[in-house]
Design an enzyme around this catalytic site. Sequence first.
Site: not given
Length: 619
Positions: A315, A507, A511
């Site tokens: 990410d 995080d 996600d």
Amino acid sequence: MRQLRLLWRHPVITITVIILAVVLTLHSIGAEQAGRWLASVFVIGFIAWTVVDMARDMLRGHFGLDILAVVAMVATLAVGEYIASLIIVLMLSGGEAIEDFAGRRATRDLSALLDRSPRVAHVFARTGTADSSEMRDVPVDEVAVGDELLVRPAEIVPVDGVLLTDAATFDESSLTGESLPVTRERGEEVLSGAINGTHAVRIRAVRPSSESQYQQIVSLVQAAENSRAPVVRLADRFAIPFTAVALLLGGIAWAVSGEPSRFAEVLVLATPCPLLIAAPVAFLGGLSRSAKAGVILKGGAVVEQIARIRSAAFDKTGTLTQGRPELVDIRPSPGFDADELLELAASAEQYSSHVLADGIRRAADVRGLALRTATDAREEATNGVVAVIDGREVAVGKPAYIASLAPDTVRAALDVSQAAAYVSVDGRFGGVLVLADPPRPEAADVVAWLQDHGVAHTSMLTGDVRSTAESIAQQVGIRDVHAELLPPQKVELAAKINPRPVMMVGDGVNDAPVLAAADVGVAMGAKGATAAGDAADVVILVDSLAKVADAVSIGRHTLRVALTAIWIGVGLSVGLMLVAMTGVIPAVAGALIQELVDLATILYALRALSGPPTGLPRR
């Protein structure tokens, strides 16, 4: 007392030693027949107990390596080597004791973490004044958000809180692995689990115990300890061929020599302790080492999987970047004032959990703008937030979403590392708030390390706009970029990445689905992202991406040690069996030699407690 506890924990060892001493005594005084009967009855009872346990394992689908030990004991009794059969019993029970000792050594850091869990907090009574001296001790689970706490010198901080004292020093080594104490200033966050320095301090609780950093670590460690390690599977892979080879060599020795005792002499050297003990010790050592480094691997299966990763996906915000973007520019559309646009946007962002929302709220606070209360507010998942403020509908979010509400939306030109929050007011394009969130200083080194250590494919999967995503990816060395993704799209793309297995690092709450779907999900959990942490296989407890490289390095070293320990045991056992086929190793001597093989493999397995550093520069 320690010796007594050992004897109580492993009574079979004590009983076997006593019976062996009695049998040897009877043999020395000429009562050999009595010794033979005593040894045979005891060994037959031990065989029956072992067979019952082995049958239970086989019913659960696990082929038991203990069949070799059973065959060896039966064979030694059959040919009259009853002293050798007692030594095999002693070897097996002693192997369990060694495994227990090594396992306790390997899990020492995990146990210390659990034992240090704070249970009591010193809470000041709520009298409306900060100078209140009335205080009571309450269970840490009863601490509420907003409570003011006293932390005495050398005490563990019980819950996450904000420091009210001007400055204080804390030992955060159990959380971050940083050996040097750190200094926190008034207003900074102090994490539970940190050890206070030499002065008493006050903090204000910002999270309850269940959501605080240390309690999350404890929960993760408990889950990791209770999980089934893959060493059972590793041993299963060797069980059938090792058993077949041992029985074949024993049978050949018997057939060639014509002596049944030769079969027993070979089989006593084929006992499976190296497979059953050494590998589990290695995995426990790896779990312990990773926890000490600030990385929680949720069980041995994760250790094996992360050791084999061939692809890595990241990410962007909060993972490759710091995750604390700062407002750098306000670009209002005609008809809107800069402060007015920021005030409306920040008032709406009160109801958003997106990382950009925090930067916008901080910017409004710095400018002294008072946030207004919305009469209605909702968060559009991954797109933005909509709030009704003073009768005006204010939306803040991604350009595509804002364009669907305000057709006159114009995309902004952004520099490297910049992100934008687009604003619409009553269906009109209000302007753009530009924020900057540069890459983490260690991000490029981590990506390069993975690429240099067998990770063939790296990619970025992010919900942010493409221009921002590509600028960050270019700086950290990632070429495969997928931007403006919804959570289901991340899951779909992660499933298509090759080669496998694939590791996903993220995080945020958004996600969680892709972390759960990836072969190995890694959550940056230092900021309390509980949803991501729950879904992930690995949780990074330190706010540093370098720990991802540490996790991969520890996993690979642990698996390498476990497999090497198995091969050492198998190699030594097979070599000794080949020698025993010639008849030069008596059964009693073979049983004693096999104990040395067990010890050698276990000592090697303890190497998983330490290992080579990744070589990444530490910032």
